[in-house]
Design an enzyme around this catalytic site. Structure first.
Site, PDB file in Angstrom:
ATOM      1  N   ASN A   1     -28.492  29.656 -15.035  1.00 12.12           N
ATOM      2  CA  ASN A   1     -29.847  29.395 -14.558  1.00 12.12           C
ATOM      3  C   ASN A   1     -30.211  30.378 -13.456  1.00 12.12           C
ATOM      4  OD1 ASN A   1     -32.318  27.540 -13.934  1.00 12.12           O
ATOM      5  ND2 ASN A   1     -31.280  27.798 -11.971  1.00 12.12           N
ATOM      6  N   GLU A   2     -31.136  31.267 -13.743  1.00 13.09           N
ATOM      7  CA  GLU A   2     -31.783  32.165 -12.779  1.00 13.09           C
ATOM      8  C   GLU A   2     -30.846  33.163 -12.102  1.00 13.09           C
ATOM      9  OE1 GLU A   2     -34.248  29.887 -10.103  1.00 13.09           O
ATOM     10  OE2 GLU A   2     -35.675  29.370 -11.674  1.00 13.09           O
ATOM     11  N   ASP A   3     -29.664  33.387 -12.650  1.00 12.68           N
ATOM     12  CA  ASP A   3     -28.782  34.385 -12.040  1.00 12.68           C
ATOM     13  C   ASP A   3     -29.307  35.802 -12.246  1.00 12.68           C
ATOM     14  OD1 ASP A   3     -27.347  32.177 -11.442  1.00 12.68           O
ATOM     15  OD2 ASP A   3     -25.510  32.761 -12.458  1.00 12.68           O
TER      16      ASP A   3
ATOM     17  N   SER B   1     -31.179  31.916 -18.385  1.00 15.61           N
ATOM     18  CA  SER B   1     -32.533  31.361 -18.367  1.00 15.61           C
ATOM     19  C   SER B   1     -33.106  31.580 -16.977  1.00 15.61           C
ATOM     20  CB  SER B   1     -32.520  29.869 -18.702  1.00 15.61           C
ATOM     21  OG  SER B   1     -33.826  29.341 -18.711  1.00 15.61           O
TER      22      SER B   1
END
Length: 845
Positions: A431-433, A486
């Site tokens: 998530n959002e890395d 994502s």
């Protein structure tokens, strides 16, 4: 031959602060699984951190180490059997001692462990089991210090969290407290057996015409000796046996059989068909004696992510059993900070709410945990698709060799554990890395395909998402699509709306755009977006103890809203759109109106875009739920009380939804003037797989009088495009010189004589409108032992009629717009004769 026996070690535990050497340091543990905060509260050593400022008074727990111990009696061990000690989850740095001897050291919360303790338990009688849980908070800081060269870029929580394989939200997030749990968070037990089925899974091959399916069942067998075993496989549907076959277990412990299923019943997401589950079981047999039996349910279906070049860029949408699915749904965070407290029943209630809200996909967010089996069982049974993140969130993770090995084991374990669930249709790397990579300016050369080079850059975590995780998914669940992150799209900027998925936060965060234009800001698949709202007053009453603190800007309310800059953002959206109020109850309601309107504008437009060559493949709002009683983006609060946005989304996701909207002029710019004209559009969205005929009626109703200000428009015998959008009016015109009176556009659609959907477009902003004296009537028209029906009517248009949410009561609809000449019925389940009527509120009341 003796069958496998299980002996749960759930009772008789005690615990203490590891540094406390006093004789009375030990305290009883009510039951295991648990985490230390639960056990401290049970012993009156800790206040409820969910109330008031108590979280601050519990922070000392985060920096302590804890020891748990129990004694157990050695179970009887039949000849030829062995004893195993199984841990399904230890949180997190755990040293396990059996009779004083170290038998396990674990540093990954997401792993299970199984230890052969036969020799260690040779002596009869009682044995001691002790587990030291080292402080994860302090260990993380030490690990960070040991690698000063790594760029510890991150959003949310202390950056040191990136070094530890533990639920990342435990360090605090912008919706949750800092609660560093520790303990035996999943089951611990003894098992006695000669052999066991260690794993059972299926490979499903469905013919393109869906008339035949080949089911290959695989079993992995572990044996404590070299005895030969048979594996007896059975395939069944709804308890009826469809096939049975017995094979010998090979020397490497494997066994497999194949079944042909004619005219299979497919597994579908809800709204598209039945979520049919088959069951495969395997019995491990020795000399006709059953020594172990395992069953797993699975679905016969295909699932793919369609990514094809088109006029908008490159598509990104889900196709199940050959049917394109618009994936309207929500993101899921852990349902509690105390994970062992979330029961199977509570998980099921959450997923039932998804179905009630017509949401078809839930995204398990990467900063939480791989959920309990009961969560996925509920999704399987109720037909909810699962987007499953791996547990990496908002950070640049280090890639030390020992950490990479732990990550590989973690991913293998969890993919194997969950691969039989038909609900899981995609695994996602993080998530959002990749957004952290962009924000921190870290190196990411998508054209460089050499994984060893990635490890040498300042963004080594790419190695996890683009090598380790895809390899694991390919090996253990090859039919499931893998997506690196994502948001992510072919290595392009994560905000690129033409490819992959995107997190659209320019409403609320970022540039704080008007929510009325939300649909213009989306991409090919909108996997995060949101708007905050207060929970209902009953939830606020739980965590705000003092009446004097019940005003909108109170310190305790601010403390329970962890979002950065929340006050100015809430204030902006309130002041721009609504007449504000200083009493808390009205303030709560107004924030809920804004959230409901935001979700409606986004979802309504994106679903319409689905019909434009799959321009938008889905929308997963942030977020469905809360992990504690708080003020957040959730559309259902910690106590499972839906906010108005829940109902707004449900209406837009109706199988047939009708939409009408006028062009809204920006009223907050310099020299803003009332528009002279406005364009309007009218359309129908359908998820049905066949064309149907409908009648659509559009009325123009005065807000001040309730009368029609111009002739209504009626479209009869409309052919509604299946699984797409039917545009009826694209260039309608409102001339405010001719019709200066403020009015709503109210549309209804009938199919086969049944009224199936409505929509109402209002002038914006609401603050300019006089919404007093609506002539609203809420009438009880029928009542039974457990159900009531209300009839709603109004003399003038009513905006956002919201009913009180009450424990054990489910409302069919809320946050309702009502217009003259269109009575609506609301069904309330769980209400008994004599119960006080539900309170309600509407805009301008």
């Amino acid at each position: 031959m003796a069958a496998l026996q299980r002996f749960p070690l759930s009772k008789g535990w005690s615990f203490k602060d590891s540094e406390d050497k006093s004789e009375d340091a030990w305290m009883p543990v009510p039951v295991v699984p648990s985490v230390v905060q639960q056990d401290l509260q049970a012993n009156n050593k800790l206040k409820d951190p969910y109330i008031g400022f108590n979280e601050l008074e519990t922070r000392w727990v985060n920096e302590k180490s804890w020891t748990y111990k129990t004694t157990f009696q050695k179970p009887a061990v039949p000849a030829g059997s062995a004893i195993f000690l199984a841990f399904d989850g230890l949180d997190t740095f755990a040293t396990v001692k059996l009779d004083g001897n170290v038998i396990l050291e674990s540093d990954n919360m997401f792993l299970a462990h199984r230890l052969d303790v036969t020799k260690a338990l040779e002596a009869e009688g009682d044995h001691s089991l002790e587990i030291d849980f080292d402080c994860a908070f302090l260990r993380a800081k030490e690990l960070r210090k040991q690698d000063s060269k790594h760029n510890w870029a991150s959003f949310n929580g202390d950056p040191s969290r990136l070094s530890v394989r533990k639920s990342q939200y435990h360090w605090g997030w912008d919706w949750g407290p800092v609660l560093m749990t520790a303990g035996i968070w999943r089951e611990v037990r003894l098992e006695v057996y000669t052999a066991r089925v260690a794993d059972l899974w299926t490979d499903v091959q469905l013919a393109s015409d869906h008339q035949n399916a080949q089911i290959t069942a695989f079993a992995e067998v572990e044996s404590v000796n070299s005895d030969a075993h048979k594996a007896r496989f059975t395939l069944s549907l709804h308890g009826q046996e469809l096939g049975r076959e017995e094979v010998s277990v090979s020397e490497d412990g494997s066994a497999k059989v194949s079944f042909d299923v004619k005219s299979p019943s497919l597994w579908w997401p809800h709204g598209y068909g039945d979520a049919t589950l088959y069951e495969v079981s395997v019995s491990l047999v020795k000399d006709q004696d059953e020594v172990h039996q395992v069953s797993k349910k699975f679905g016969i279906r295909t699932a793919e992510v369609v990514q094809q070049p088109d006029k908008h860029g490159k598509s990104f949408f889900f196709r199940v059993n050959g049917v394109d699915i618009f994936c309207g749904g929500s993101c899921w965070i852990p349902a509690d900070n105390y994970l062992p407290s979330v029961t199977a029943d509570r998980y099921r209630k959450w997923i039932e709410l998804m179905v009630h809200g017509r949401q078809v996909m839930i995204r398990v967010w990467g900063g939480g945990n791989y959920e309990d089996d009961s969560f996925y069982d509920a999704c399987d049974e109720l037909g909810v698709l699962v987007w499953q993140d791996f547990m990496f969130g908002c950070g640049n993770y280090p890639t030390w060799p020992n950490l990479l090995e732990s990550i590989r084991k973690e991913s293998v374990y969890n993919v194997r554990r969950l691969r039989h669930h038909p609900s899981i249709v995609v695994w996602v790397g993080n998530n959002e890395d990749y957004q952290v990579q962009e924000s921190a300016g870290l190196t990411y050369d998508f054209e460089d395909k050499n994984p060893e080079n990635w490890l040498k850059t300042d963004f080594p975590a790419r190695y996890i998402y683009e090598k380790i995780l895809p390899e694991v998914v390919e090996e253990y669940s090859p039919s499931t699509f893998y997506h690196p992150g994502s948001p992510w799209g072919d290595g392009k900027t994560t905000s690129d709306p033409t490819v992959g998925d995107m997190h659209q936060w320019n409403v609320w965060h970022g540039t704080q755009e008007k929510y009325q234009i939300f649909d213009t800001l989306g991409g090919r698949f909108n996997s995060e977006f949101g708007m905050e709202a207060f929970p209902h007053m009953s939830t606020i009453d739980y965590f705000v103890e003092n009446e004097a603190d019940k005003f909108p800007q109170s310190h305790v309310l601010d403390f329970h809203n962890k979002a950065d800059g929340h006050e100015r953002r809430i204030a902006t959206y309130l002041v721009e759109n609504l007449r504000t109020a200083t009493d808390l109850e009205t303030h709560v309601y107004l924030t809920q109106v804004v959230q409901a309107e935001t979700m409606m504008f986004g979802y309504r437009g994106w679903r319409r875009q689905w019909g434009d060559e799959r321009h938008c493949g889905g929308a997963l709002l942030w977020q469905l739920n809360d992990c504690w009683p708080t003020i957040s983006w959730a559309i259902v609060d910690y106590f499972l009380r839906p906010k108005p946005a829940f109902y707004a989304v449900a209406r837009v996701l109706n199988p047939i939804a009708v939409g009408v909207r006028r062009e809204h002029h920006d009223w907050s710019v310099t020299h803003a003037q009332p528009p002279k004209t406005s364009k309007f559009e009218l359309w129908v969205a359908s998820s049905l797989q066949k064309e149907v005929q409908g009648t659509v009626e559009l009325r123009f109703l005065s807000i001040n009088t309730g009368l029609e200000v111009r002739e209504r428009i009626v479209h009869e015998n409309v052919s509604i495009v299946p699984n797409g959008t039917t545009n009826l009016i694209v260039d309608g015109l409102i001339d405010y010189k001719v019709h200066p009176e403020p009015h709503v556009l109210a549309v209804r659609i009938w199919v086969n004589g049944e009224l199936v959907a409505r929509d109402v477009d209002w002038p914006q902003p609401f603050k300019y409108l006089d919404l007093s004296n609506r002539g609203l009537e809420v009438k009880l028209v029928s009542e039974s032992e457990n159900e009531q029906t209300l009839l709603l009517s109004a003399q003038k248009p009513v905006k956002c009629l919201v009913f009180e949410e009450r424990e054990g009561v489910r409302i069919s609809d809320s946050a309702i717009d009502i217009v003259p000449g269109d009575e609506q019925r609301v069904t309330i389940k769980g209400m008994k004769p004599g119960d006080a009527p539900l309170k309600y509120k509407f805009l301008g009341q």
